[in-house]
Design an enzyme around this catalytic site. Structure first.
Site, PDB file in Angstrom:
ATOM      1  CE  LYS A 159      -4.166   1.873   2.555  1.00 56.51           C
ATOM      2  NZ  LYS A 159      -4.901   1.951   1.362  1.00 56.51           N
TER       3      LYS A 159
HETATM    4  C1  LIG Z   1      -6.656   0.108  -3.646  1.00 60.11           C
HETATM    5  C2  LIG Z   1      -7.195  -0.325  -2.388  1.00 60.11           C
HETATM    6  N1  LIG Z   1      -8.031  -1.727  -2.392  1.00 60.11           N
HETATM    7  C3  LIG Z   1      -8.558  -2.247  -1.374  1.00 60.11           C
HETATM    8  C4  LIG Z   1      -8.694  -1.374  -0.163  1.00 60.11           C
HETATM    9  C5  LIG Z   1      -9.459  -2.033   0.921  1.00 60.11           C
HETATM   10  O1  LIG Z   1      -8.396  -2.555   2.210  1.00 60.11           O
HETATM   11  P1  LIG Z   1      -8.877  -2.389   3.678  1.00 60.11           P
HETATM   12  O2  LIG Z   1     -10.051  -3.262   3.525  1.00 60.11           O
HETATM   13  O3  LIG Z   1      -7.677  -2.933   4.216  1.00 60.11           O
HETATM   14  O4  LIG Z   1      -9.055  -1.265   3.880  1.00 60.11           O
HETATM   15  C6  LIG Z   1      -8.310  -0.256  -0.134  1.00 60.11           C
HETATM   16  C7  LIG Z   1      -8.131   0.595   1.201  1.00 60.11           C
HETATM   17  O5  LIG Z   1      -7.153   0.799   1.805  1.00 60.11           O
HETATM   18  C8  LIG Z   1      -7.606   0.358  -1.084  1.00 60.11           C
HETATM   19  O6  LIG Z   1      -6.825   1.493  -1.046  1.00 60.11           O
END
Ligand SMILES: Cc1ncc(COP(=O)(O)O)c(C=O)c1O
Length: 307
Positions: A159
């Site tokens: 991320k």
């Molecule tokens: C690109 C992306 N996909 C999926 C998610 C969902 O991830 P999470 O459930 O860990 O927030 C996020 C959120 O952070 C995101 O930015």
């Protein structure tokens, strides 16, 4: 949601006032996107304030840093404690939590190694991401003309700030075309995810979601939904999903920290199912919101109490 501009921010182990939480314009992260971050939530539950799956979020932060050869000065446990300390210092009942590890100020060039690895934790109040009605009524979305990063380009399991250049293109295009969100396909043309959330398809009572190999961020809400769906007796398949499955789904919903569980009621103006929240989406929302509000027992040990 707009910032109040008050409160304390944790920066490299010190709590500083919001207005003083600054970095130099020559910091590497500003020029080269060299930051990894998290987005988690602290909920005001019936038993007190508690963070949802804080350990999983901080583990992903450490994983993201490792992929980018960044060694934070703090361990996962120390960063988890720092989040809890910062919430207490701000006396917040509920908030959005944004830890970030980034390459700071020393020299500028593509080579990031001369720059220090700095860490910070910001908190702010954040309600429903796609509007208060979205959770019940659902949102209208489009398939983006932008593709998610191909494998071996920008790693989707990290991320990193850099990945959100792609996410911004998806989000801006969707907004300008009158949609709440865009769903991006992967480099092969299979469904990947939204600009900041994972996607689930329901058809004939079975849940389907794209696998890690479809250039997704492995979402912690996605993982929680899979667990809750299995608890409720539903079959869940992680498999490549062709674009047209979005149009013929019985139900479709987003999952993510920001959107929580939000139904999708149309894709490219094609109505999904009956055009509202479907029964399986509603059952999963009930299970999820039950845990994060403290109304149903947290049998998976997902909540970390703050006070
Ligand atoms: C690109 C992306 N996909 C999926 C998610 C969902 O991830 P999470 O459930 O860990 O927030 C996020 C959120 O952070 C995101 O930015």
């Amino acid at each position: 949601m707009a910032f109040t501009g008050t409160g304390k921010v944790w920066m490299n182990g010190t709590l500083v006032e919001w207005a003083d939480a600054k970095i130099h314009i020559a910091s590497h992260v500003i020029h080269y996107g060299s930051g990894v971050f998290e987005g988690a939530r602290c909920y005001d539950t019936t038993k007190g304030s508690a963070c949802f799956r804080l350990d999983a979020h901080m583990r992903r932060l450490i994983d993201s840093a490792k992929i980018y050869r960044m060694a934070p000065a703090y361990t996962q446990a120390q960063l988890q404690d720092a989040v809890l300390d910062t919430i207490r210092a701000n006396q917040m009942k509920s908030c959005y939590i944004r830890p970030i590890v980034y390459r700071g100020y020393a020299a500028l060039g593509v080579n990031p190694f001369p720059c220090p690895i700095d860490s910070a934790i910001l908190l702010w109040e954040w309600g429903t991401y796609l509007g208060p009605e979205a959770i019940e009524k659902g949102v209208d979305v489009t398939v983006s003309s932008w593709t998610r990063m191909a494998p071996d380009t920008f790693p989707s399991l990290a991320k990193t700030s850099a990945n959100y250049a792609n996410a911004q293109l998806i989000k801006m295009e969707a907004i300008l075309n009158g949609y709440a969100e865009g769903i991006a396909l992967d480099s092969q043309g299979f469904v990947s995810e939204g600009s900041g959330q994972n996607i689930f398809v329901v058809r004939d009572g079975i849940l389907m979601t794209p696998p890690m190999s479809a250039s997704i961020l492995p979402g912690i809400t996605r993982d929680s939904v899979i667990t809750l769906a299995q608890d409720l007796g539903y079959r869940v398949k992680e498999e490549m999903i062709p674009r047209e499955m979005l149009y013929i789904a019985d139900e479709l919903f987003f999952a993510g920290t920001a959107v929580e569980i939000t139904p999708v009621r149309s894709v490219d103006k094609i109505v999904v199912g009956s055009g509202g929240r479907g029964p399986i989406t509603e059952a999963l929302q009930k299970a999820f919101f039950g845990i994060v509000t403290g109304e149903v027992p947290d049998t998976h040990g997902w909540m970390t109490f703050v006070y």
